[in-house]
Every structure is written in structure tokens, then in C-alpha cells.
Motif scaffolding. Sequence first.
Motif, PDB file in Angstrom:
ATOM      1  N   GLU A 138       0.755  -1.026   0.167  1.00  0.00           N
ATOM      2  CA  GLU A 138      -0.095   0.148   0.080  1.00  0.00           C
ATOM      3  C   GLU A 138       1.285   0.629   0.203  1.00  0.00           C
ATOM      4  O   GLU A 138       0.629   1.545  -0.848  1.00  0.00           O
ATOM      5  N   HIS A 139       1.723   1.299   0.708  1.00  0.00           N
ATOM      6  CA  HIS A 139       2.312   2.595   0.850  1.00  0.00           C
ATOM      7  C   HIS A 139       3.970   2.413   0.518  1.00  0.00           C
ATOM      8  O   HIS A 139       4.633   3.218   0.049  1.00  0.00           O
ATOM      9  N   GLY A 140       4.632   1.033  -0.509  1.00  0.00           N
ATOM     10  CA  GLY A 140       5.696   1.873  -1.439  1.00  0.00           C
ATOM     11  C   GLY A 140       5.828   0.943  -1.944  1.00  0.00           C
ATOM     12  O   GLY A 140       6.714   1.676  -2.898  1.00  0.00           O
ATOM     13  N   TYR A 141       5.301   0.478  -2.635  1.00  0.00           N
ATOM     14  CA  TYR A 141       4.693  -0.348  -3.856  1.00  0.00           C
ATOM     15  C   TYR A 141       4.908   0.572  -5.462  1.00  0.00           C
ATOM     16  O   TYR A 141       6.242   0.731  -6.487  1.00  0.00           O
ATOM     17  N   VAL A 142       3.629   1.386  -5.250  1.00  0.00           N
ATOM     18  CA  VAL A 142       3.843   2.943  -6.370  1.00  0.00           C
ATOM     19  C   VAL A 142       4.657   3.423  -6.342  1.00  0.00           C
ATOM     20  O   VAL A 142       5.471   3.735  -7.467  1.00  0.00           O
ATOM     21  N   LEU A 143       5.633   4.623  -5.287  1.00  0.00           N
ATOM     22  CA  LEU A 143       6.262   4.944  -5.928  1.00  0.00           C
ATOM     23  C   LEU A 143       7.822   4.528  -5.111  1.00  0.00           C
ATOM     24  O   LEU A 143       8.741   4.847  -6.375  1.00  0.00           O
ATOM     25  N   LEU A 144       7.885   3.392  -5.014  1.00  0.00           N
ATOM     26  CA  LEU A 144       9.343   2.276  -5.801  1.00  0.00           C
ATOM     27  C   LEU A 144       8.944   2.038  -6.860  1.00  0.00           C
ATOM     28  O   LEU A 144      10.398   2.180  -7.613  1.00  0.00           O
ATOM     29  N   ALA A 145       7.413   1.992  -7.524  1.00  0.00           N
ATOM     30  CA  ALA A 145       8.053   1.958  -9.358  1.00  0.00           C
ATOM     31  C   ALA A 145       8.685   2.606  -9.944  1.00  0.00           C
ATOM     32  O   ALA A 145       9.423   2.576 -10.613  1.00  0.00           O
ATOM     33  N   GLU A 146       7.682   4.096  -9.323  1.00  0.00           N
ATOM     34  CA  GLU A 146       7.921   4.631 -10.082  1.00  0.00           C
ATOM     35  C   GLU A 146      10.180   5.520  -9.738  1.00  0.00           C
ATOM     36  O   GLU A 146      10.072   5.538 -11.060  1.00  0.00           O
ATOM     37  N   ALA A 147       9.816   5.509  -9.466  1.00  0.00           N
ATOM     38  CA  ALA A 147      11.936   5.432  -8.876  1.00  0.00           C
ATOM     39  C   ALA A 147      13.020   4.117  -9.752  1.00  0.00           C
ATOM     40  O   ALA A 147      13.562   5.494 -10.532  1.00  0.00           O
ATOM     41  N   LEU A 148      12.067   3.502  -9.681  1.00  0.00           N
ATOM     42  CA  LEU A 148      12.732   2.842 -10.623  1.00  0.00           C
ATOM     43  C   LEU A 148      12.470   3.137 -11.606  1.00  0.00           C
ATOM     44  O   LEU A 148      13.624   3.090 -12.907  1.00  0.00           O
ATOM     45  N   THR A 149      11.666   3.283 -13.173  1.00  0.00           N
ATOM     46  CA  THR A 149      11.397   3.896 -13.556  1.00  0.00           C
ATOM     47  C   THR A 149      11.781   4.953 -14.396  1.00  0.00           C
ATOM     48  O   THR A 149      12.616   4.993 -15.720  1.00  0.00           O
ATOM     49  N   GLU A 150      12.162   5.732 -13.271  1.00  0.00           N
ATOM     50  CA  GLU A 150      13.065   6.968 -13.537  1.00  0.00           C
ATOM     51  C   GLU A 150      14.502   6.818 -13.782  1.00  0.00           C
ATOM     52  O   GLU A 150      15.243   7.219 -14.435  1.00  0.00           O
ATOM     53  N   SER A 151      14.540   5.509 -13.021  1.00  0.00           N
ATOM     54  CA  SER A 151      16.268   5.528 -12.782  1.00  0.00           C
ATOM     55  C   SER A 151      16.822   5.131 -14.162  1.00  0.00           C
ATOM     56  O   SER A 151      17.480   4.979 -14.540  1.00  0.00           O
ATOM     57  N   ILE A 152      15.983   3.899 -14.828  1.00  0.00           N
ATOM     58  CA  ILE A 152      16.041   3.327 -15.749  1.00  0.00           C
ATOM     59  C   ILE A 152      15.823   4.717 -17.212  1.00  0.00           C
ATOM     60  O   ILE A 152      17.142   4.250 -17.883  1.00  0.00           O
ATOM     61  N   GLN A 153      15.036   5.022 -16.921  1.00  0.00           N
ATOM     62  CA  GLN A 153      15.210   6.363 -18.274  1.00  0.00           C
ATOM     63  C   GLN A 153      16.464   7.624 -18.085  1.00  0.00           C
ATOM     64  O   GLN A 153      16.544   7.668 -18.896  1.00  0.00           O
ATOM     65  N   GLU A 154      16.688   7.349 -16.660  1.00  0.00           N
ATOM     66  CA  GLU A 154      18.411   7.808 -16.675  1.00  0.00           C
ATOM     67  C   GLU A 154      19.081   7.586 -17.067  1.00  0.00           C
ATOM     68  O   GLU A 154      20.264   8.355 -17.077  1.00  0.00           O
ATOM     69  N   GLY A 155      19.094   6.310 -17.191  1.00  0.00           N
ATOM     70  CA  GLY A 155      20.124   5.624 -17.899  1.00  0.00           C
ATOM     71  C   GLY A 155      21.047   4.985 -16.364  1.00  0.00           C
ATOM     72  O   GLY A 155      22.352   4.452 -16.697  1.00  0.00           O
ATOM     73  N   ARG A 156      20.645   5.290 -15.077  1.00  0.00           N
ATOM     74  CA  ARG A 156      21.107   5.293 -14.176  1.00  0.00           C
ATOM     75  C   ARG A 156      21.406   3.835 -13.615  1.00  0.00           C
ATOM     76  O   ARG A 156      22.112   3.373 -12.785  1.00  0.00           O
ATOM     77  N   ILE A 157      20.043   2.520 -13.768  1.00  0.00           N
ATOM     78  CA  ILE A 157      20.592   1.210 -13.665  1.00  0.00           C
ATOM     79  C   ILE A 157      19.920   0.802 -15.429  1.00  0.00           C
ATOM     80  O   ILE A 157      19.602   1.045 -15.958  1.00  0.00           O
TER      81      ILE A 157
END
Length: 216
Positions: A138-157
Motif C-alpha cells: 500500500e505504501h511502498g510499491y507505487v513510489l518504488l516502481a516510479e523511482a525505478l522507472t525514472e532511474s532506468i530512463q535516466e540510464g542509471r540502472i
Amino acid sequence: MARIRATRRRRDDHVADTRSALVQAARELFADRGYSATGTEDIVAAARVTRGALYHHFKDKADLFRAVMTESAQEMAERLVAQEIRRAEQHPGDSWQLLRDGFQSFLDACTDHDFQRIVLVEGPAVLGHDAWDKLVEEHGYVLLAEALTESIQEGRIEPLPVAPLTRMLASLISEASLYIARAEDTGKARADAGAVLDRLLAGLGAEPQRIPAQQG
């Protein structure tokens, strides 16, 4: 008509105040004594309400504990999100580093006495691990998925599938938090878990692009 509305408003306010008093009293007692050592008579006495009021708002002691656990987790989530917003304002454009810092902040939160005892220790024992998993979702999945998506888009992971990556990282964080909460030496457990976690996360980093060698 205005008198009726005012009466209803006062009644609603009283109901809300009673529920809040019960949750606050229970939260303090559960954090101090633990779930098993806290009786409903202790809670209603501390809240200065009747036993009937308790059972008007909650099915039983476990139901009240669920409300306490949810409130504690919600407050901690809001605190961590606020920290991340401040970091993002100070260091824009690096979602991956912000996420790694956020993980460490969460491990710090796991050393907070009330959060640790209510959410991490008593929660799974009283309500089962499903309750903890539900809070993480409830409190973590959405925010974590958004941060991971942004990290991939930025080429960091590395560009990995976000859905399974989110669940696996959430599980990793969950296990780290429980390890800290159940350790005899919380400080050492926090340091060790933080070091291991960050080393594992470093493995997700994208390798720098290689520049092809010039043909001579």
C-alpha cells in the motif's frame, strides 16, 4: 435545521475524538508494554472512555491494533516521503541515488522504538505477515516502481522489468527491516544491513557505455 446540523456535527466530532483517543492510548501502551501485556481495560482507562465505546469503534483488540499499526506505518511513510522531496529539491536529476538514500533512511526508521515494536515486531506476530506485506504494498510499491522507472530512463540502472524488480527490492527491504528489529544490537544490525543492502543495489547500476576503439 441549522440546530440539527450543529447537533450532528458535534456528535460526529465526539465520535471522531473518541476513536482518536482510543488509537492514541493503545499506541502508547502497545509500544511500551507490547500487545499481549496490554488489556482492553488498560486502553479504555488511558483513553478515558467506556468499554462500550471501544467495541463501538473496533471489533476487538486485534482490530484496534490494526488501526494503530496502520497509523504508525502511514506516519512513517509520510515522513520518509517528505525527506525524499527535500532531497530531490536539493539534488535534482538523479532518481537512483535518491532511491538508495531513501532506502537508508527507511533502515534508520527501523531503529525508531515505536515503529519498530508496533509495525515490525508486534505487527507480524499479532496479525500475520500478510498484514506487513499489505502495508508494504500500500505504501511502498507505487513510489518504488516510479523511482525505478525514472532511474532506468535516466540510464542509471540496467533496463530490467520494473514489476518484478519492484517486488524483489521491496522484499529485500522488508527482510532488512525485520533483521534490524529482531537484533539484540540494533545499531550494529542497522549498520550491517545498510552496508549489505547498498552493495546489492550497486549491482543494478548500468555499466558505462564503451567507446569503440578507432581503427588504425
